[in-house]
Design a protein around this motif. Structure first.
Motif, mmCIF file in Angstrom:
data_model
loop_
_atom_site.group_PDB
_atom_site.id
_atom_site.type_symbol
_atom_site.label_atom_id
_atom_site.label_comp_id
_atom_site.label_asym_id
_atom_site.label_seq_id
_atom_site.Cartn_x
_atom_site.Cartn_y
_atom_site.Cartn_z
ATOM 1 N N GLN A 158 0.803 -1.219 0.000
ATOM 2 C CA GLN A 158 0.000 0.000 0.000
ATOM 3 C C GLN A 158 0.841 1.277 0.000
ATOM 4 O OE1 GLN A 158 -2.658 -1.181 3.427
ATOM 5 N NE2 GLN A 158 -4.258 -0.703 1.952
ATOM 6 N N GLY A 159 2.136 1.129 0.183
ATOM 7 C CA GLY A 159 3.002 2.309 0.142
ATOM 8 C C GLY A 159 2.834 3.247 1.313
ATOM 9 N N ILE A 160 2.426 2.713 2.475
ATOM 10 C CA ILE A 160 2.289 3.536 3.675
ATOM 11 C C ILE A 160 3.657 3.603 4.356
ATOM 12 C CG2 ILE A 160 1.157 3.772 5.921
ATOM 13 C CD1 ILE A 160 -1.210 2.191 4.766
ATOM 14 N N PRO A 161 4.262 4.775 4.455
ATOM 15 C CA PRO A 161 5.657 4.862 4.887
ATOM 16 C C PRO A 161 5.849 4.987 6.393
ATOM 17 C CG PRO A 161 4.948 7.013 4.164
ATOM 18 C CD PRO A 161 3.760 6.090 3.985
ATOM 19 N N ARG A 162 4.839 4.584 7.172
ATOM 20 C CA ARG A 162 4.959 4.633 8.636
ATOM 21 C C ARG A 162 4.055 3.546 9.222
ATOM 22 N NH1 ARG A 162 1.930 8.567 6.409
ATOM 23 N NH2 ARG A 162 3.769 9.746 5.742
ATOM 24 N N VAL A 163 4.578 2.768 10.168
ATOM 25 C CA VAL A 163 3.835 1.647 10.742
ATOM 26 C C VAL A 163 4.095 1.574 12.240
ATOM 27 C CG1 VAL A 163 3.941 0.323 8.583
ATOM 28 C CG2 VAL A 163 5.677 -0.051 10.355
ATOM 29 N N LYS A 164 3.186 0.895 12.951
ATOM 30 C CA LYS A 164 3.296 0.792 14.411
ATOM 31 C C LYS A 164 2.992 -0.618 14.880
ATOM 32 C CE LYS A 164 0.070 2.381 17.281
ATOM 33 N NZ LYS A 164 -0.856 3.398 17.842
ATOM 34 N N ILE A 165 3.764 -1.079 15.879
ATOM 35 C CA ILE A 165 3.487 -2.364 16.514
ATOM 36 C C ILE A 165 3.287 -2.163 18.013
ATOM 37 C CG2 ILE A 165 4.862 -3.572 14.776
ATOM 38 C CD1 ILE A 165 6.901 -4.168 17.068
ATOM 39 N N LYS A 166 2.660 -3.168 18.643
ATOM 40 C CA LYS A 166 2.445 -3.164 20.080
ATOM 41 C C LYS A 166 3.650 -3.772 20.797
ATOM 42 C CE LYS A 166 -1.971 -1.845 19.898
ATOM 43 N NZ LYS A 166 -2.456 -0.577 20.477
ATOM 44 N N ILE A 167 4.031 -3.154 21.917
ATOM 45 C CA ILE A 167 5.058 -3.725 22.785
ATOM 46 C C ILE A 167 4.560 -3.647 24.227
ATOM 47 C CG2 ILE A 167 6.936 -3.222 21.189
ATOM 48 C CD1 ILE A 167 7.678 -0.833 23.013
ATOM 49 N N GLY A 168 5.461 -3.857 25.205
ATOM 50 C CA GLY A 168 5.034 -3.866 26.603
ATOM 51 C C GLY A 168 4.284 -5.133 26.960
ATOM 52 N N GLU A 169 4.546 -6.220 26.242
ATOM 53 C CA GLU A 169 3.783 -7.460 26.394
ATOM 54 C C GLU A 169 3.699 -7.895 27.855
ATOM 55 O OE1 GLU A 169 3.752 -12.074 24.720
ATOM 56 O OE2 GLU A 169 5.182 -10.618 23.912
ATOM 57 N N SER A 170 2.506 -8.348 28.237
ATOM 58 C CA SER A 170 2.260 -8.871 29.588
ATOM 59 C C SER A 170 2.732 -7.892 30.658
ATOM 60 C CB SER A 170 2.940 -10.239 29.769
ATOM 61 O OG SER A 170 2.453 -11.165 28.827
ATOM 62 N N TRP A 171 2.284 -6.646 30.517
ATOM 63 C CA TRP A 171 2.615 -5.586 31.471
ATOM 64 C C TRP A 171 4.120 -5.412 31.612
ATOM 65 C CZ3 TRP A 171 -0.738 -2.099 33.495
ATOM 66 C CH2 TRP A 171 -2.106 -2.368 33.338
ATOM 67 N N GLY A 172 4.807 -5.479 30.479
ATOM 68 C CA GLY A 172 6.229 -5.185 30.458
ATOM 69 C C GLY A 172 7.128 -6.291 30.945
ATOM 70 N N HIS A 330 -14.567 -1.430 6.563
ATOM 71 C CA HIS A 330 -14.716 -1.977 5.209
ATOM 72 C C HIS A 330 -15.890 -2.952 5.141
ATOM 73 C CE1 HIS A 330 -10.849 -0.270 4.010
ATOM 74 N NE2 HIS A 330 -11.130 -0.642 2.790
ATOM 75 N N LEU A 331 -16.104 -3.701 6.203
ATOM 76 C CA LEU A 331 -17.175 -4.689 6.220
ATOM 77 C C LEU A 331 -18.552 -4.031 6.316
ATOM 78 C CD1 LEU A 331 -18.150 -7.673 6.530
ATOM 79 C CD2 LEU A 331 -17.828 -7.370 8.996
ATOM 80 N N LEU A 332 -18.679 -3.049 7.200
ATOM 81 C CA LEU A 332 -19.993 -2.491 7.498
ATOM 82 C C LEU A 332 -20.413 -1.348 6.581
ATOM 83 C CD1 LEU A 332 -19.965 -2.393 11.419
ATOM 84 C CD2 LEU A 332 -20.696 -4.242 9.904
ATOM 85 N N PHE A 333 -19.445 -0.657 5.982
ATOM 86 C CA PHE A 333 -19.765 0.560 5.233
ATOM 87 C C PHE A 333 -19.298 0.491 3.789
ATOM 88 C CE2 PHE A 333 -18.814 2.251 9.631
ATOM 89 C CZ PHE A 333 -20.149 2.385 10.004
ATOM 90 N N ASP A 334 -20.052 1.135 2.920
ATOM 91 C CA ASP A 334 -19.578 1.477 1.585
ATOM 92 C C ASP A 334 -19.081 2.922 1.622
ATOM 93 O OD1 ASP A 334 -20.224 -0.970 0.312
ATOM 94 O OD2 ASP A 334 -22.330 -0.355 0.167
ATOM 95 N N GLY A 335 -18.146 3.243 0.705
ATOM 96 C CA GLY A 335 -17.596 4.588 0.661
ATOM 97 C C GLY A 335 -16.305 4.761 1.436
ATOM 98 N N VAL A 336 -15.631 3.634 1.742
ATOM 99 C CA VAL A 336 -14.401 3.722 2.532
ATOM 100 C C VAL A 336 -13.261 4.304 1.691
ATOM 101 C CG1 VAL A 336 -15.040 1.858 4.089
ATOM 102 C CG2 VAL A 336 -13.821 1.325 1.968
ATOM 103 N N LEU A 337 -12.246 4.801 2.380
ATOM 104 C CA LEU A 337 -11.138 5.507 1.747
ATOM 105 C C LEU A 337 -9.986 4.572 1.415
ATOM 106 C CD1 LEU A 337 -11.245 8.539 4.195
ATOM 107 C CD2 LEU A 337 -11.957 8.565 1.794
ATOM 108 N N ASP A 338 -9.131 5.013 0.488
ATOM 109 C CA ASP A 338 -7.991 4.233 0.032
ATOM 110 C C ASP A 338 -6.706 4.883 0.542
ATOM 111 O OD1 ASP A 338 -6.035 2.828 -1.286
ATOM 112 O OD2 ASP A 338 -6.752 3.267 -3.313
ATOM 113 N N PRO A 339 -5.896 4.163 1.365
ATOM 114 C CA PRO A 339 -4.693 4.757 1.927
ATOM 115 C C PRO A 339 -3.449 4.577 1.073
ATOM 116 C CG PRO A 339 -4.967 2.596 2.867
ATOM 117 C CD PRO A 339 -6.117 2.792 1.876
#
Length: 369
Positions: A158-172, A330-339
């Motif tokens: 999709q060419g999105i130049p920024r991403v995020k992941i979760k850390i701090g697993e199991s309260w750190g 995407h499931l519930l609505f029509d008219g969603v945006l393209d990133p």
């Protein structure tokens, strides 16, 4: 006044969608997500709004809010927002009541724009054409392969130049795995894309500072909720000691919350969630508070509820393209945006309001209330 359209009715529906895999962040796990939909009708025109909250939120809308806004001029959304806030005084505004107000407020803005035949961004007035987004997911429950596929899907497909992941697993308590996953994320997206992390308040203050050094070595630039955002002094202290931008604010339900966070010097970028903080009316005010202090704002989750308002503020940094909510919208609505390319352009197709319509046939199997 008599020839002005009025709010004739408020309706609700609840939809619950299972996740596509088990999901968890640093401090919570879940296997389904509930969307509470609100409709606001004036004559033959209907606007929609929503929040991600427990099903009981729909009951709050019906019992405490519908009667408050029905009969009001449909154009007077800030008036409706203020009256709703007053109506929940004894119920307590922060939490579910604020989320219920948010869903109604969004529906009323959508209704007003539809009555005027305008995309909502044109009604609000655009400060920008494109709204930058970042891919968000990378749950702690993902194995290495699933995390890599998700991140590459955003960065490469999709060419999105920024991403995020979760850390701090199991309260750190799984710090080594956190840092291993960050290293894998960097390897998956390469050096050109920005890498963000979100601990969801899972670390202690000292631990967050120590982890930040290792994160900086991987080129991480955004450290979201390294500790609980309830502890503003600790959050501000971390911000003073690390080179990463500190972000928080997603649990803000009232405007004073954001002012306290900004006054404490706790964040480099304020987060606010339009589906939690009282809707578009209050989100725009939060953006104004941040702008007055030279601080950016970022829209938290629910991307299609935020997009038009996000385009209307000059100090927007970006909008969270959150995996769960993107799937559901995407499931519930029509008219969603393209990133594609890393941004969305609300209002580009000229569709009035938020540009969304409920896809009733696709949504029906998920309706739970």
């Amino acid at each position: 006044m008599s020839d002005r359209p009025a709010v004739d009715a408020i309706g609700t529906a609840v939809y619950t969608v299972p996740t596509d895999a088990p999901e968890a962040d640093g401090t919570l796990a879940w296997d389904k997500t509930t969307l509470v939909l609100v409709t606001a009708r004036s004559g033959t025109t209907t606007g929609l709004g929503y929040t991600y909250a427990p099903a009981v939120t729909a009951h709050l809308v019906r019992e405490l809010l519908a009667g408050t806004v029905t009969g009001l001029p449909a154009y007077d959304v800030p008036r409706a927002n203020e009256l709703m806030s007053r109506a929940v005084r004894n119920a307590g505004l922060p939490g579910l009541a604020a989320q219920a107000i948010a869903a109604v407020d969004i529906a009323l803005w959508d209704l007003k724009a539809r009555l005027l035949g305008l995309p909502l961004v044109h009604l609000l007035g655009a400060a920008r054409t494109d709204v930058p987004v970042y891919g968000s997911g990378g749950f702690t429950t993902y194995d290495a392969g699933r995390q890599e596929r998700q991140l590459r899907g955003w960065a490469e497909d999709q060419g999105i130049p920024r991403v995020k992941i979760k850390i701090g697993e199991s309260w750190g308590t799984r710090q080594d795995r956190d840092l291993e996953r960050v290293a894998r994320a960097r390897a998956a997206i390469g050096d050109a894309a920005e890498l963000y992390v979100d601990a969801n308040g899972g670390y202690t203050g000292g631990q967050a500072v120590r982890v930040a050094g290792a994160l900086a070595d991987q080129g991480v630039t955004w450290f979201e909720e390294p500790v609980s955002s309830d502890h503003l002094t600790v959050l501000a202290g971390i911000r003073d000691r690390i080179p990463l931008d500190v972000a928080a604010g997603e649990y803000g339900y009232t405007l004073p919350y954001f002012e306290h966070m900004l006054a404490a010097g706790a964040v480099d970028c304020l987060q606010a969630d339009v589906t939690r903080c009282g809707g578009i009316t209050v989100w725009l005010r939060a953006a104004g508070l941040a702008h007055a202090r030279g601080t950016d704002i970022s829209g938290h989750c629910a991307p299609h509820a935020h997009a038009h308002a996000a385009a209307a503020v000059p100090n927007l940094r970006h909008l969270e393209w959150f995996h769960d909510h993107v799937r559901i919208e995407h499931l519930l609505f029509d008219g969603v945006l393209d990133p594609a390319g890393g941004s969305v352009t609300p209002g580009a197709d000229g569709a009035p309001g938020l540009g969304l319509t409920l896809a009733e046939e696709r949504a029906a199997p998920y309706r739970t209330g």
